[in-house]
Design a protein around this motif. Structure first.
Motif, PDB file in Angstrom:
ATOM      1  N   LEU A  33       0.831  -1.205   0.000  1.00  0.00           N
ATOM      2  CA  LEU A  33       0.000   0.000   0.000  1.00  0.00           C
ATOM      3  C   LEU A  33       0.868   1.258   0.000  1.00  0.00           C
ATOM      4  O   LEU A  33       1.940   1.293   0.607  1.00  0.00           O
ATOM      5  N   ILE A  34       0.363   2.286  -0.650  1.00  0.00           N
ATOM      6  CA  ILE A  34       1.145   3.518  -0.778  1.00  0.00           C
ATOM      7  C   ILE A  34       1.420   4.161   0.579  1.00  0.00           C
ATOM      8  O   ILE A  34       2.479   4.751   0.807  1.00  0.00           O
ATOM      9  N   GLU A  35       0.469   4.028   1.505  1.00  0.00           N
ATOM     10  CA  GLU A  35       0.648   4.624   2.831  1.00  0.00           C
ATOM     11  C   GLU A  35       1.850   4.033   3.567  1.00  0.00           C
ATOM     12  O   GLU A  35       2.514   4.708   4.346  1.00  0.00           O
ATOM     13  N   VAL A  36       2.107   2.771   3.297  1.00  0.00           N
ATOM     14  CA  VAL A  36       3.210   2.074   3.954  1.00  0.00           C
ATOM     15  C   VAL A  36       4.561   2.653   3.525  1.00  0.00           C
ATOM     16  O   VAL A  36       5.543   2.608   4.268  1.00  0.00           O
ATOM     17  N   HIS A  37       4.588   3.236   2.331  1.00  0.00           N
ATOM     18  CA  HIS A  37       5.849   3.740   1.772  1.00  0.00           C
ATOM     19  C   HIS A  37       6.065   5.228   2.042  1.00  0.00           C
ATOM     20  O   HIS A  37       7.086   5.782   1.641  1.00  0.00           O
ATOM     21  N   ASP A  38       5.122   5.864   2.706  1.00  0.00           N
ATOM     22  CA  ASP A  38       5.287   7.282   3.042  1.00  0.00           C
ATOM     23  C   ASP A  38       6.351   7.453   4.126  1.00  0.00           C
ATOM     24  O   ASP A  38       6.272   6.826   5.188  1.00  0.00           O
ATOM     25  N   LYS A  39       7.309   8.313   3.869  1.00  0.00           N
ATOM     26  CA  LYS A  39       8.354   8.572   4.866  1.00  0.00           C
ATOM     27  C   LYS A  39       7.869   9.651   5.833  1.00  0.00           C
ATOM     28  O   LYS A  39       8.350  10.791   5.826  1.00  0.00           O
ATOM     29  N   CYS A  40       6.936   9.259   6.668  1.00  0.00           N
ATOM     30  CA  CYS A  40       6.327  10.220   7.590  1.00  0.00           C
ATOM     31  C   CYS A  40       6.741   9.983   9.040  1.00  0.00           C
ATOM     32  O   CYS A  40       6.107  10.485   9.968  1.00  0.00           O
ATOM     33  N   PHE A  41       7.808   9.217   9.233  1.00  0.00           N
ATOM     34  CA  PHE A  41       8.316   8.959  10.579  1.00  0.00           C
ATOM     35  C   PHE A  41       9.745   9.494  10.679  1.00  0.00           C
ATOM     36  O   PHE A  41      10.621   9.103   9.909  1.00  0.00           O
ATOM     37  N   ILE A  42       9.961  10.404  11.613  1.00  0.00           N
ATOM     38  CA  ILE A  42      11.265  11.040  11.804  1.00  0.00           C
ATOM     39  C   ILE A  42      11.906  10.460  13.060  1.00  0.00           C
ATOM     40  O   ILE A  42      11.326  10.534  14.148  1.00  0.00           O
ATOM     41  N   SER A  43      13.083   9.884  12.896  1.00  0.00           N
ATOM     42  CA  SER A  43      13.746   9.266  14.048  1.00  0.00           C
ATOM     43  C   SER A  43      14.063  10.310  15.115  1.00  0.00           C
ATOM     44  O   SER A  43      14.422  11.447  14.807  1.00  0.00           O
ATOM     45  N   LYS A  44      13.940   9.908  16.364  1.00  0.00           N
ATOM     46  CA  LYS A  44      14.152  10.827  17.481  1.00  0.00           C
ATOM     47  C   LYS A  44      15.625  10.971  17.856  1.00  0.00           C
ATOM     48  O   LYS A  44      15.956  11.753  18.746  1.00  0.00           O
ATOM     49  N   ASP A  45      16.496  10.225  17.188  1.00  0.00           N
ATOM     50  CA  ASP A  45      17.918  10.351  17.492  1.00  0.00           C
ATOM     51  C   ASP A  45      18.491  11.602  16.830  1.00  0.00           C
ATOM     52  O   ASP A  45      17.771  12.374  16.188  1.00  0.00           O
ATOM     53  N   LYS A  46      19.774  11.790  16.955  1.00  0.00           N
ATOM     54  CA  LYS A  46      20.401  13.010  16.429  1.00  0.00           C
ATOM     55  C   LYS A  46      20.397  13.071  14.905  1.00  0.00           C
ATOM     56  O   LYS A  46      20.574  14.138  14.316  1.00  0.00           O
ATOM     57  N   TRP A  47      20.183  11.922  14.250  1.00  0.00           N
ATOM     58  CA  TRP A  47      20.244  11.890  12.788  1.00  0.00           C
ATOM     59  C   TRP A  47      18.957  12.401  12.137  1.00  0.00           C
ATOM     60  O   TRP A  47      18.975  12.848  10.994  1.00  0.00           O
ATOM     61  N   LYS A  48      17.828  12.284  12.841  1.00  0.00           N
ATOM     62  CA  LYS A  48      16.541  12.756  12.318  1.00  0.00           C
ATOM     63  C   LYS A  48      16.227  12.156  10.940  1.00  0.00           C
ATOM     64  O   LYS A  48      15.792  12.848  10.019  1.00  0.00           O
ATOM     65  N   ASN A  49      16.455  10.863  10.800  1.00  0.00           N
ATOM     66  CA  ASN A  49      16.201  10.194   9.524  1.00  0.00           C
ATOM     67  C   ASN A  49      14.708  10.081   9.246  1.00  0.00           C
ATOM     68  O   ASN A  49      13.914   9.855  10.161  1.00  0.00           O
ATOM     69  N   GLN A  50      14.345  10.222   7.976  1.00  0.00           N
ATOM     70  CA  GLN A  50      12.961  10.040   7.553  1.00  0.00           C
ATOM     71  C   GLN A  50      12.770   8.600   7.088  1.00  0.00           C
ATOM     72  O   GLN A  50      13.430   8.164   6.145  1.00  0.00           O
ATOM     73  N   HIS A  51      11.879   7.890   7.738  1.00  0.00           N
ATOM     74  CA  HIS A  51      11.643   6.487   7.411  1.00  0.00           C
ATOM     75  C   HIS A  51      10.173   6.236   7.113  1.00  0.00           C
ATOM     76  O   HIS A  51       9.296   6.935   7.625  1.00  0.00           O
TER      77      HIS A  51
END
Length: 294
Positions: free
Chosen positions: A167-185
């Motif tokens: 599903l397209i929603e599963v591929h949305d990078k709408c989660f930002i890691s709380k560590d110092k890197w702030k990666n979008q996953h």
């Protein structure tokens, strides 16, 4: 800094489980100083003198000769990353998927959720946000006008993830890691990093030992002068910095290592095409410079 023979012995001890991994690491990096280079050591200089030839093996020059390594060991963390990737893949292939409640807990604890705005009528994604008109939003799919979009909750997205990972929603990078890197996953990536974490915990000893063993093997190869040639200062610079070597055909011009000959030794038609390409590149670079976009 350990000598060549001492590193060989250290590897042998580690391979035979005669020494603990952490002890081996401490011995290897003991007294290591920032900026310290192996080629400054007495051990290196003494062994180098027995290997280096009296002429450059590339151009034949006898001026300012050095030993040119054709391969170099990587940084230790690169070995660890590679081995971790291998164990993670094996872990994912052999381990059932993580329970939904555990994954949900992981996502909530480790990520900030930035939801995708949706049309409240048809649930289309990313409605147009208008600057002057009211209502503020317009759905381009159903033409619905509305003041505020709606959003999916984290639990809803995770439910969809467990139902259908395409599903397209599963591929949305709408989660930002709380560590110092702030990666979008997206959720697939969040799951991967959780599985990777579990794999690292489960296989910590194996990963550490295998990575350090590979690091030692390549270090020993480097220190042994096994993969070296004698080169003059000019040829060594060209090879190391420019990734070039002397053309084997004319022995006059240098060429990129990936090419069989230099441009001058190409057939007329290919040489002209190559020179035109180089000239075009120079003109484009100059134009970019003049426009301030280089």
């Amino acid at each position: 800094m350990l000598k060549y023979d001492e590193i060989i012995n250290l590897r042998k001890q580690l391979m035979n489980d005669e020494i603990a991994l952490e002890t081996a690491k401490n011995l290897f990096w003991n007294d290591f100083k920032e900026g310290q280079r192996t080629w400054h050591t007495k051990d290196w200089k003494e062994r180098r003198a027995k290997v280096i030839k009296d002429h450059c093996e590339i151009c034949g020059s006898t001026e300012t000769l050095t030993l040119q390594h054709l391969s170099h060991p990587k940084k230790y963390y690169e070995y660890e990353k590679k081995i971790t990737n291998k164990y993670t893949k094996s872990y994912i292939d052999s381990t059932p998927i993580i329970q939904k409640k555990d994954f949900t807990k992981h996502v909530i604890q480790n990520y900030e959720y930035v939801p995708i705005p949706l049309c409240p009528n048809c649930k289309s994604r990313y409605p147009n946000q208008r600057m002057r008109k009211t209502p503020k939003y317009l759905c381009t799919a159903c033409r619905n006008e509305f003041a505020e979009p709606v959003y999916k909750q984290v639990n809803e997205l995770i439910d969809l993830f467990y139902e259908n990972k395409e599903l397209i929603e599963v591929h949305d990078k709408c989660f930002i890691s709380k560590d110092k890197w702030k990666n979008q996953h997206n959720l697939l990536q969040a799951m991967y990093w959780l599985q990777r974490k579990h794999s690292k915990i489960k296989n910590a000893d194996e990963i550490g030992k295998e990575a350090f063993m590979q690091f030692l093997e390549d270090t020993i190869k480097y220190l042994s002068f096994e993969d070296t040639i004698t080169a003059c200062k000019k040829c060594a610079y060209r090879y190391d910095i420019k990734n070039m070597e002397l053309c084997p055909k004319c022995k006059t011009y240098y060429k990129g290592i990936q090419y069989p000959t230099c441009i001058q030794c190409l057939p007329d038609e290919k040489r002209e095409a190559a020179l035109e390409k180089i000239d075009f590149g120079k003109k484009m670079k100059e134009m970019h410079k003049n426009l301030g976009i280089d």
